[in-house]
Write a protein that holds these residues in place. Structure first.
Motif, PDB file in Angstrom:
ATOM      1  N   ASP A  97     146.160  52.447  46.627  1.00  0.00           N
ATOM      2  CA  ASP A  97     145.257  53.790  47.214  1.00  0.00           C
ATOM      3  C   ASP A  97     143.598  53.157  46.511  1.00  0.00           C
ATOM      4  O   ASP A  97     143.093  54.627  47.450  1.00  0.00           O
ATOM      5  N   ASP A  98     143.452  52.934  45.907  1.00  0.00           N
ATOM      6  CA  ASP A  98     142.025  52.277  45.146  1.00  0.00           C
ATOM      7  C   ASP A  98     142.372  50.790  46.305  1.00  0.00           C
ATOM      8  O   ASP A  98     141.972  49.701  45.443  1.00  0.00           O
ATOM      9  N   MET A  99     141.609  50.825  47.010  1.00  0.00           N
ATOM     10  CA  MET A  99     140.729  49.223  47.170  1.00  0.00           C
ATOM     11  C   MET A  99     139.255  49.498  47.478  1.00  0.00           C
ATOM     12  O   MET A  99     138.648  49.994  47.567  1.00  0.00           O
ATOM     13  N   ASP A 100     138.769  48.027  46.064  1.00  0.00           N
ATOM     14  CA  ASP A 100     137.602  48.145  45.772  1.00  0.00           C
ATOM     15  C   ASP A 100     136.962  47.583  46.944  1.00  0.00           C
ATOM     16  O   ASP A 100     137.312  45.909  46.922  1.00  0.00           O
ATOM     17  N   LEU A 101     136.217  47.684  48.284  1.00  0.00           N
ATOM     18  CA  LEU A 101     136.100  46.693  49.166  1.00  0.00           C
ATOM     19  C   LEU A 101     133.897  46.923  49.126  1.00  0.00           C
ATOM     20  O   LEU A 101     133.630  47.569  49.549  1.00  0.00           O
ATOM     21  N   ASP A 102     133.890  45.785  50.280  1.00  0.00           N
ATOM     22  CA  ASP A 102     132.383  45.580  50.425  1.00  0.00           C
ATOM     23  C   ASP A 102     131.818  46.722  51.216  1.00  0.00           C
ATOM     24  O   ASP A 102     132.626  46.682  52.079  1.00  0.00           O
ATOM     25  N   ASP A 103     130.690  47.095  51.155  1.00  0.00           N
ATOM     26  CA  ASP A 103     129.818  48.002  51.795  1.00  0.00           C
ATOM     27  C   ASP A 103     130.434  47.253  53.903  1.00  0.00           C
ATOM     28  O   ASP A 103     130.823  47.916  54.738  1.00  0.00           O
ATOM     29  N   ALA A 104     129.955  46.099  54.113  1.00  0.00           N
ATOM     30  CA  ALA A 104     129.965  45.430  55.259  1.00  0.00           C
ATOM     31  C   ALA A 104     131.272  45.396  55.911  1.00  0.00           C
ATOM     32  O   ALA A 104     132.074  45.866  56.916  1.00  0.00           O
ATOM     33  N   ILE A 105     132.477  45.218  55.167  1.00  0.00           N
ATOM     34  CA  ILE A 105     133.996  44.999  55.298  1.00  0.00           C
ATOM     35  C   ILE A 105     134.642  47.068  55.688  1.00  0.00           C
ATOM     36  O   ILE A 105     134.859  47.057  56.812  1.00  0.00           O
ATOM     37  N   SER A 106     134.522  47.463  54.698  1.00  0.00           N
ATOM     38  CA  SER A 106     134.335  48.885  54.949  1.00  0.00           C
ATOM     39  C   SER A 106     134.020  49.740  55.773  1.00  0.00           C
ATOM     40  O   SER A 106     134.511  50.270  56.568  1.00  0.00           O
ATOM     41  N   THR A 107     132.844  49.359  56.045  1.00  0.00           N
ATOM     42  CA  THR A 107     132.138  49.574  57.432  1.00  0.00           C
ATOM     43  C   THR A 107     132.923  49.635  58.930  1.00  0.00           C
ATOM     44  O   THR A 107     133.056  49.925  59.945  1.00  0.00           O
ATOM     45  N   ALA A 108     132.867  48.131  58.973  1.00  0.00           N
ATOM     46  CA  ALA A 108     133.928  47.253  59.985  1.00  0.00           C
ATOM     47  C   ALA A 108     134.275  47.817  60.598  1.00  0.00           C
ATOM     48  O   ALA A 108     135.582  47.917  61.411  1.00  0.00           O
ATOM     49  N   VAL A 109     136.094  48.086  59.214  1.00  0.00           N
ATOM     50  CA  VAL A 109     136.972  48.350  59.935  1.00  0.00           C
ATOM     51  C   VAL A 109     137.642  50.055  59.773  1.00  0.00           C
ATOM     52  O   VAL A 109     138.032  50.343  60.558  1.00  0.00           O
ATOM     53  N   PHE A 110     136.458  50.889  59.427  1.00  0.00           N
ATOM     54  CA  PHE A 110     136.425  52.178  59.967  1.00  0.00           C
ATOM     55  C   PHE A 110     135.558  52.284  60.947  1.00  0.00           C
ATOM     56  O   PHE A 110     136.535  53.078  62.442  1.00  0.00           O
ATOM     57  N   ARG A 111     134.840  51.623  61.747  1.00  0.00           N
ATOM     58  CA  ARG A 111     134.422  51.557  62.876  1.00  0.00           C
ATOM     59  C   ARG A 111     135.848  51.088  64.064  1.00  0.00           C
ATOM     60  O   ARG A 111     134.971  51.447  64.632  1.00  0.00           O
ATOM     61  N   ILE A 112     135.851  50.059  63.617  1.00  0.00           N
ATOM     62  CA  ILE A 112     137.288  49.604  64.030  1.00  0.00           C
ATOM     63  C   ILE A 112     138.297  50.959  64.500  1.00  0.00           C
ATOM     64  O   ILE A 112     139.271  51.165  65.473  1.00  0.00           O
ATOM     65  N   PHE A 113     138.276  51.157  63.100  1.00  0.00           N
ATOM     66  CA  PHE A 113     139.354  52.629  63.589  1.00  0.00           C
ATOM     67  C   PHE A 113     139.020  53.500  64.448  1.00  0.00           C
ATOM     68  O   PHE A 113     140.060  53.742  65.115  1.00  0.00           O
ATOM     69  N   GLN A 114     138.157  53.386  64.548  1.00  0.00           N
ATOM     70  CA  GLN A 114     137.227  54.631  65.349  1.00  0.00           C
ATOM     71  C   GLN A 114     137.621  54.541  66.847  1.00  0.00           C
ATOM     72  O   GLN A 114     138.148  55.094  67.673  1.00  0.00           O
ATOM     73  N   GLU A 115     137.326  52.903  67.056  1.00  0.00           N
ATOM     74  CA  GLU A 115     137.276  52.367  68.506  1.00  0.00           C
ATOM     75  C   GLU A 115     139.268  52.250  68.755  1.00  0.00           C
ATOM     76  O   GLU A 115     138.905  53.364  69.982  1.00  0.00           O
ATOM     77  N   ALA A 116     139.918  52.709  67.937  1.00  0.00           N
ATOM     78  CA  ALA A 116     140.700  51.997  67.991  1.00  0.00           C
ATOM     79  C   ALA A 116     141.322  53.957  68.473  1.00  0.00           C
ATOM     80  O   ALA A 116     141.843  53.595  69.830  1.00  0.00           O
TER      81      ALA A 116
END
Ligand SMILES: Nc1ncnc2c1ncn2[C@@H]1O[C@H](COP(=O)(O)OP(=O)(O)OP(=O)(O)O)[C@@H](O)[C@H]1O
Ligand SMILES: [Mg+2]
Length: 197
Positions: A97-116
């Motif tokens: 539940d709790d993933m401590d991630l870099d901003d760059a990684i979170s942003t990239a994964v979130f954008r990819i999720f939105q596009e998919a």
């Protein structure tokens, strides 16, 4: 997040209705009422401009939302919004539940999720889209799987900006991106990006 949603639901929707009402009025006006028609058209284009501003403001607020909530919660929230808006079931599985991630990684994964997900909504004719977000073995993995028509090979190869963009985002962070489909069964997108602990 709550602010973005408030702006979207309350202001964005009202503006859209105002724009529709203006379009209706413009159509109903007698042909000889040129002055009136010009005024109505001017008001309608103002509404369009305001709708675009709302989109820009929401887009600007999104990264903040991601920072505040973290990737997992932001994905859950967004999936809930998609489900409400489209009726497509969007279960989300997150581990841990709790993933401590870099901003760059979170942003990239979130954008990819939105596009998919936008692709699922626009192209798949699916009734369900399941999302899995996992952190394991030094990488973060996102899987978006739908039960729709299934993406075809030639659609993946052609100049597909959405797909190319997702791939470039993942590769830019040393990760991998794959999209595959089976006709009549569905499509899945798998993204893996290395994370340093
Ligand atoms: N989940 C899906 N189910 C079925 N077809 C898909 C799916 N995702 C993508 N496709 C197909 O792959 C094509 C390319 O997708 P891509 O996101 O690159 O472009 P697009 O969505 O058409 O346009 P945009 O540049 O606005 O994203 C789509 O046009 C669609 O035909
Ligand atoms: Mg797309």
């Amino acid at each position: 997040m709550r602010i973005a949603r408030g702006i979207h639901d309350e202001i964005g929707q009202v503006l859209t209705v105002i724009h529709m009402e203006m379009a209706w009025l413009a159509k109903k006006l007698p042909k000889d009422q040129k002055d009136l028609k010009a005024r109505v058209d001017a008001a309608a284009s103002l509404a369009v401009g305001a709708i675009q501003s709302v989109r820009r403001i929401i887009a600007a607020l999104r990264p903040a939302l991601l920072c505040d909530l973290g990737l997992a919660e932001a994905v859950k929230w967004q999936a809930g919004e998609y489900q409400k808006r489209t009726g497509i079931k969007c279960p989300v599985h997150v581990d841990p539940d709790d993933m401590d991630l870099d901003d760059a990684i979170s942003t990239a994964v979130f954008r990819i999720f939105q596009e998919a997900s936008t692709n699922v909504i626009r192209h798949a004719k699916a009734t369900e889209m399941s999302v899995t977000l996992k952190k394991m073995d030094g990488c973060i993995e996102l899987v978006v799987m739908d039960n729709g028509i299934g993406v075809a090979g030639q659609e993946i190869r052609k100049d597909a900006f959405g797909i190319t963009g997702m791939k470039e985002r993942a590769q830019g962070l040393g990760g991998k991106f794959e999209i595959s489909g089976i006709p009549g069964k569905g499509t899945w997108v798998v993204v893996r990006i290395p994370v340093h602990n």
